[in-house]
Design a protein around this motif. Structure first.
Motif, PDB file in Angstrom:
ATOM      1  N   LEU A 182       0.846  -1.170   0.000  1.00 18.20           N
ATOM      2  CA  LEU A 182       0.000   0.000   0.000  1.00 18.20           C
ATOM      3  C   LEU A 182       0.888   1.227   0.000  1.00 18.20           C
ATOM      4  O   LEU A 182       1.729   1.393   0.877  1.00 18.20           O
ATOM      5  N   LEU A 183       0.734   2.071  -0.984  1.00 18.84           N
ATOM      6  CA  LEU A 183       1.462   3.332  -1.024  1.00 18.84           C
ATOM      7  C   LEU A 183       0.622   4.377  -0.300  1.00 18.84           C
ATOM      8  O   LEU A 183      -0.587   4.481  -0.537  1.00 18.84           O
ATOM      9  N   VAL A 184       1.245   5.131   0.576  1.00 19.42           N
ATOM     10  CA  VAL A 184       0.546   6.146   1.360  1.00 19.42           C
ATOM     11  C   VAL A 184       1.253   7.479   1.150  1.00 19.42           C
ATOM     12  O   VAL A 184       2.463   7.578   1.329  1.00 19.42           O
ATOM     13  N   ASP A 185       0.470   8.486   0.783  1.00 21.68           N
ATOM     14  CA  ASP A 185       1.046   9.802   0.566  1.00 21.68           C
ATOM     15  C   ASP A 185       1.651  10.342   1.860  1.00 21.68           C
ATOM     16  O   ASP A 185       1.097  10.156   2.950  1.00 21.68           O
ATOM     17  N   HIS A 186       2.767  11.033   1.728  1.00 18.62           N
ATOM     18  CA  HIS A 186       3.494  11.539   2.895  1.00 18.62           C
ATOM     19  C   HIS A 186       2.710  12.592   3.672  1.00 18.62           C
ATOM     20  O   HIS A 186       3.036  12.879   4.815  1.00 18.62           O
ATOM     21  N   ARG A 187       1.638  13.126   3.109  1.00 18.98           N
ATOM     22  CA  ARG A 187       0.825  14.136   3.808  1.00 18.98           C
ATOM     23  C   ARG A 187      -0.267  13.519   4.673  1.00 18.98           C
ATOM     24  O   ARG A 187      -0.935  14.219   5.421  1.00 18.98           O
ATOM     25  N   GLU A 188      -0.451  12.213   4.566  1.00 20.62           N
ATOM     26  CA  GLU A 188      -1.457  11.545   5.392  1.00 20.62           C
ATOM     27  C   GLU A 188      -0.985  11.509   6.848  1.00 20.62           C
ATOM     28  O   GLU A 188       0.221  11.459   7.112  1.00 20.62           O
ATOM     29  N   PRO A 189      -1.934  11.535   7.791  1.00 18.78           N
ATOM     30  CA  PRO A 189      -1.566  11.574   9.218  1.00 18.78           C
ATOM     31  C   PRO A 189      -0.723  10.373   9.653  1.00 18.78           C
ATOM     32  O   PRO A 189      -0.986   9.234   9.256  1.00 18.78           O
ATOM     33  N   ALA A 190       0.264  10.661  10.477  1.00 17.93           N
ATOM     34  CA  ALA A 190       1.148   9.604  10.983  1.00 17.93           C
ATOM     35  C   ALA A 190       0.364   8.547  11.748  1.00 17.93           C
ATOM     36  O   ALA A 190       0.718   7.364  11.715  1.00 17.93           O
ATOM     37  N   SER A 191      -0.714   8.942  12.425  1.00 23.66           N
ATOM     38  CA  SER A 191      -1.503   7.980  13.202  1.00 23.66           C
ATOM     39  C   SER A 191      -2.126   6.913  12.300  1.00 23.66           C
ATOM     40  O   SER A 191      -2.204   5.741  12.675  1.00 23.66           O
ATOM     41  N   ILE A 192      -2.536   7.295  11.090  1.00 21.92           N
ATOM     42  CA  ILE A 192      -3.111   6.319  10.162  1.00 21.92           C
ATOM     43  C   ILE A 192      -2.030   5.383   9.650  1.00 21.92           C
ATOM     44  O   ILE A 192      -2.225   4.169   9.560  1.00 21.92           O
ATOM     45  N   ILE A 193      -0.882   5.933   9.337  1.00 20.81           N
ATOM     46  CA  ILE A 193       0.222   5.100   8.850  1.00 20.81           C
ATOM     47  C   ILE A 193       0.650   4.106   9.922  1.00 20.81           C
ATOM     48  O   ILE A 193       0.878   2.927   9.641  1.00 20.81           O
ATOM     49  N   THR A 194       0.715   4.551  11.161  1.00 16.08           N
ATOM     50  CA  THR A 194       1.071   3.659  12.270  1.00 16.08           C
ATOM     51  C   THR A 194       0.058   2.527  12.380  1.00 16.08           C
ATOM     52  O   THR A 194       0.438   1.360  12.529  1.00 16.08           O
ATOM     53  N   ALA A 195      -1.217   2.850  12.273  1.00 14.71           N
ATOM     54  CA  ALA A 195      -2.252   1.820  12.348  1.00 14.71           C
ATOM     55  C   ALA A 195      -2.155   0.844  11.184  1.00 14.71           C
ATOM     56  O   ALA A 195      -2.289  -0.377  11.364  1.00 14.71           O
ATOM     57  N   LEU A 196      -1.907   1.354   9.990  1.00 15.45           N
ATOM     58  CA  LEU A 196      -1.782   0.477   8.820  1.00 15.45           C
ATOM     59  C   LEU A 196      -0.586  -0.451   8.938  1.00 15.45           C
ATOM     60  O   LEU A 196      -0.643  -1.595   8.499  1.00 15.45           O
ATOM     61  N   ARG A 197       0.483   0.029   9.528  1.00 15.67           N
ATOM     62  CA  ARG A 197       1.691  -0.802   9.661  1.00 15.67           C
ATOM     63  C   ARG A 197       1.495  -1.939  10.658  1.00 15.67           C
ATOM     64  O   ARG A 197       2.286  -2.876  10.681  1.00 15.67           O
ATOM     65  N   ARG A 198       0.448  -1.878  11.453  1.00 15.76           N
ATOM     66  CA  ARG A 198       0.140  -2.964  12.394  1.00 15.76           C
ATOM     67  C   ARG A 198      -0.600  -4.116  11.722  1.00 15.76           C
ATOM     68  O   ARG A 198      -0.739  -5.183  12.306  1.00 15.76           O
TER      69      ARG A 198
END
Length: 79
Positions: free
Chosen positions: A1-17
């Motif tokens: 999943l590619l995630v834009d760098h402007r997306e909130p860090a909290s969402i990226i952290t959740a996705l990485r789980r």
């Protein structure tokens, strides 16, 4: 999943789980998320959605046109 760098860090952290999901933070031309070369997803929250509608919806329409121009499957996620 590619995630834009402007997306909130909290969402990226959740996705990485999520097991078996590789998350790559990058700069996307369109959308906030992309699934390989198959799908692009734009996420907007309720406040941004309301703001866009109150401004004559032109910004929201441009966002939809930009997603459509990718030629990929696309989704607009309003949270």
């Amino acid at each position: 999943l590619l995630v834009d760098h402007r997306e909130p860090a909290s969402i990226i952290t959740a996705l990485r789980r999520v097991s078996n999901l590789q998350v790559v933070r990058t700069e996307l031309e369109s959308g906030g998320y992309a699934v390989a070369d198959r799908m692009v997803i734009e996420r907007i929250n309720q406040a941004d959605f309301q703001d866009q509608l109150q401004c004559g919806a032109a910004r929201l329409i441009r966002k939809a046109e930009t997603l459509a121009a990718t030629g990929l499957h696309r989704s607009l996620l309003i949270e």
